[in-house]
Design a protein around this motif. Structure first.
Motif, PDB file in Angstrom:
ATOM      1  N   ARG A   1       1.242  -0.905   0.023  1.00  0.00           N
ATOM      2  CA  ARG A   1      -0.007   0.163   0.132  1.00  0.00           C
ATOM      3  C   ARG A   1       0.830   1.322  -0.128  1.00  0.00           C
ATOM      4  N   TYR A   2       1.648   1.490   0.985  1.00  0.00           N
ATOM      5  CA  TYR A   2       2.906   2.621   1.021  1.00  0.00           C
ATOM      6  C   TYR A   2       3.761   2.717  -0.447  1.00  0.00           C
ATOM      7  N   LYS A   3       3.820   1.482  -0.600  1.00  0.00           N
ATOM      8  CA  LYS A   3       4.703   1.728  -2.214  1.00  0.00           C
ATOM      9  C   LYS A   3       4.099   1.878  -3.310  1.00  0.00           C
ATOM     10  N   SER A   4       3.693   2.011  -3.508  1.00  0.00           N
ATOM     11  CA  SER A   4       2.140   2.166  -4.853  1.00  0.00           C
ATOM     12  C   SER A   4       1.311   2.571  -5.100  1.00  0.00           C
ATOM     13  N   PRO A   5       0.328   3.461  -5.126  1.00  0.00           N
ATOM     14  CA  PRO A   5      -0.939   3.811  -5.616  1.00  0.00           C
ATOM     15  C   PRO A   5      -1.429   2.762  -5.984  1.00  0.00           C
ATOM     16  N   LYS A   6      -0.528   1.724  -7.219  1.00  0.00           N
ATOM     17  CA  LYS A   6      -1.561   0.851  -7.340  1.00  0.00           C
ATOM     18  C   LYS A   6      -2.452  -0.129  -6.435  1.00  0.00           C
ATOM     19  N   ASN A   7      -1.710  -0.163  -5.284  1.00  0.00           N
ATOM     20  CA  ASN A   7      -2.215  -1.178  -4.495  1.00  0.00           C
ATOM     21  C   ASN A   7      -3.575  -0.335  -3.277  1.00  0.00           C
ATOM     22  N   THR A   8      -4.667  -0.769  -2.578  1.00  0.00           N
ATOM     23  CA  THR A   8      -5.729  -0.159  -2.083  1.00  0.00           C
ATOM     24  C   THR A   8      -6.205  -0.909  -1.231  1.00  0.00           C
ATOM     25  N   VAL A   9      -6.510  -0.942   0.116  1.00  0.00           N
ATOM     26  CA  VAL A   9      -7.235  -0.907   1.061  1.00  0.00           C
ATOM     27  C   VAL A   9      -8.601  -1.083   1.687  1.00  0.00           C
ATOM     28  N   ASP A  10      -9.127  -1.991   1.394  1.00  0.00           N
ATOM     29  CA  ASP A  10     -10.992  -1.814   1.482  1.00  0.00           C
ATOM     30  C   ASP A  10     -11.097  -1.368   2.989  1.00  0.00           C
ATOM     31  N   GLU A  11     -10.555  -0.380   2.925  1.00  0.00           N
ATOM     32  CA  GLU A  11     -11.734   0.867   4.612  1.00  0.00           C
ATOM     33  C   GLU A  11     -12.828   0.202   4.829  1.00  0.00           C
ATOM     34  N   ALA A  12     -13.878   0.210   3.502  1.00  0.00           N
ATOM     35  CA  ALA A  12     -15.758  -0.274   3.977  1.00  0.00           C
ATOM     36  C   ALA A  12     -15.601  -2.013   5.052  1.00  0.00           C
TER      37      ALA A  12
END
Length: 529
Positions: free
Chosen positions: A221-232
């Motif tokens: 997640r912190y390496k690249s904007p291509k990775n996102t965490v599903d907060e919902a």
């Protein structure tokens, strides 16, 4: 005051030696050999947690009745419990639970671990042979031994991914796991699918392409904007945790499933694991009550929520790094949706199905009543949880170049937006993050640029606004602060090295740059670095 007067009494109790034989020798109370080929056995999870009136008064009743209650469980058959049989794998490294990865014939992994615990190795060596060990071992009785088996149908109804643990008895003469067999002989164990590695995805998580632990997904997640965490999805799971009273939800208690998205993106969805502390009951004895006041995370499950801060103390790191963008309305709407999903019939069926029949008679009705009462109060708990999470918020970028925009619009709204600067992203909208903050809820916002040449822009003139702490990161960063907040204290702070950064003096900007690189430190994986 109460701790000062109770200390001599506690020291007197802890002055003795640890019991040499604390644990039951075999889960079967019957000393006659178990018949060959028996598919079930009459067992207790922990007869050694029984106490007399004085012991219960001092240490608490906890779930002792459930631990000592004889129940009928299936016998673990190494050859047939899982189609094709099981074989021993890697021994686990837990400090309290006997655990091992066992492998099915198809290569899939399963976690095999004892329901009972031994905290011997968690204590300092000087205390391992004192009466303190007895007290700490006894605290295991605060956990409901069969609580984990109640959770799957509740999680299914709630829309939360989950594992499906099952309880078994391991014969005292079992040898099917080779040298590791002795560790499990005569014990009540939990067997569940292991959500770890690509080989364990097929048939379990349609559409997923990988499974990773929290430290790895946060690194991505912190390496690249291509990775996102599903907060919902994470918020939904965390509210379920609160409802169940599961206070031990640190970053190591989660697996994350990778789901490919458009344009090369990956969305990571949480899967809670290790439900050892659901339905925890601790503060019902003199000493345990005192301990619950001293250690806030030891929160008891009951009809009311004791302390949202206490329930969430162990999860502080993962909560801070994942729950960063959702607003109060989302917390409340998620709680209300859970209320609709977790009906009386769902709760009753889950408790009846999860608890052995004999234990249900002891604790089932009270557990059902408490779950119903907590469900009704879940929106209030969610609101309290939101307030806790909203007080100090982390907004981190990635190692790519990003633009952080802070707009102090008025006394009740400060908008923080983060944009991706890399043109190679080829996205019609480079917005990565946006949230509106109210200074009545949020005291401070920490912006971390991490690596990359980042830009921080602030604007607006208001009387009230959260503090904004800017951490530029190791590369060259630019700060432009045109904002103004009425008052003597500057509400924008810039932390970085004195060299290789571009920022201009401004009325609202406080220069906290240093010669050293301490400000570049950022804990990406929960290790504390």
């Amino acid at each position: 005051m109460i701790f000062r007067y109770s200390l001599p009494f506690f020291l007197l109790l802890t002055a003795g030696c640890a019991r040499q034989t604390f644990f039951q020798p075999d889960a079967r109370p019957d000393t006659a050999p178990l018949a060959a080929g028996a598919d079930s056995a009459r067992v207790t999870a922990g007869r050694h947690y029984q106490r007399g009136p004085i012991g219960r008064f001092l240490l608490g009743q906890h779930h002792r009745a459930a631990w000592a209650q004889p129940v009928t469980l299936p016998v673990l058959d190494v050859a047939s419990t899982v189609p094709g049989g099981l074989k021993a794998g890697k021994i686990g490294g837990g400090f309290q639970t006997i655990s091992m990865t066992v492998l099915g014939a198809d290569g899939r992994g399963y976690a095999l671990r004892s329901i009972d615990k031994d905290p011997y190795r968690t204590l300092p060596k000087v205390l391992r042979h004192s009466f303190v060990l007895n007290v700490v071992r006894d605290a295991t009785a605060a956990g409901q031994p069969y609580g984990a088996f109640v959770v799957p149908p509740l999680a299914e109804a709630a829309g939360v991914l989950h594992t499906n643990p099952k309880a078994y008895y391991v014969r005292s003469d079992e040898t099917g796991f080779g040298a590791a067999s002795e560790r499990y002989q005569g014990r009540v164990v939990l067997l569940e699918e292991k959500l770890e590695g690509k080989e364990n995805i097929a048939g379990r998580l349609p559409g997923a392409t990988d499974l990773e632990e929290s430290d790895n997904i946060l690194a991505e997640r912190y390496k690249s904007p291509k990775n996102t965490v599903d907060e919902a999805a994470f918020l939904r799971a965390r509210l379920l945790d609160l409802w169940l009273g599961d206070w031990d939800r640190h970053e190591g208690q989660w697996t994350w499933a990778a789901y490919p998205q458009a344009q090369g993106q990956t969305r990571w969805v949480p899967i809670p694991q290790d439900r050892d502390q659901v339905f925890f009951r601790f503060d019902d004895g003199v000493l345990s009550w005192l301990m619950s006041k001293a250690v806030a995370k030891f929160r008891t499950f009951g009809p009311r929520y004791e302390s949202i801060e206490g329930y969430t103390r162990n999860s502080r790191y993962i909560d801070t790094h994942v729950l960063t963008e959702l607003n109060r309305r989302t917390y409340l709407a998620t709680a209300q949706d859970l209320q609709r999903r977790l009906t009386d019939s769902v709760i009753t069926q889950a408790v009846r199905q999860g608890l052995p029949r004999e234990v249900f008679r002891l604790e089932g009705p009270a557990m059902i009543a408490a779950l119903r009462a907590r469900r009704e109060a879940l929106p209030k708990a969610a609101t309290d949880y939101y307030r806790l999470r909203a007080h100090d918020v982390l907004v981190a970028g990635t190692d790519a170049d990003e633009r952080f925009v802070v707009e102090r619009l008025n006394d009740t709204a400060t908008v923080v937006s983060v944009y991706e600067l890399e043109p190679s992203a080829k996205r019609p909208d480079s917005l990565l993050y946006r949230r509106v903050f109210n200074p009545a809820e949020t005291h401070s916002i920490a912006l971390h640029g991490l690596h990359g040449d980042d830009v921080f822009e602030l604007s607006g003139s208001v009387r009230r606004s959260p503090f904004v702490h800017i951490y530029g990161g190791p590369d060259e960063d630019k700060v432009r602060d045109k904002s103004r907040v009425t008052g003597l204290r500057r509400k924008t702070r810039f932390y970085d090295t004195k060299r290789n950064n571009d920022f201009e003096p401004a009325p609202e900007l406080k220069d906290n740059t240093t010669k050293g690189v301490e400000s570049h430190a950022f804990d990406r994986d929960g290790s504390g670095r």
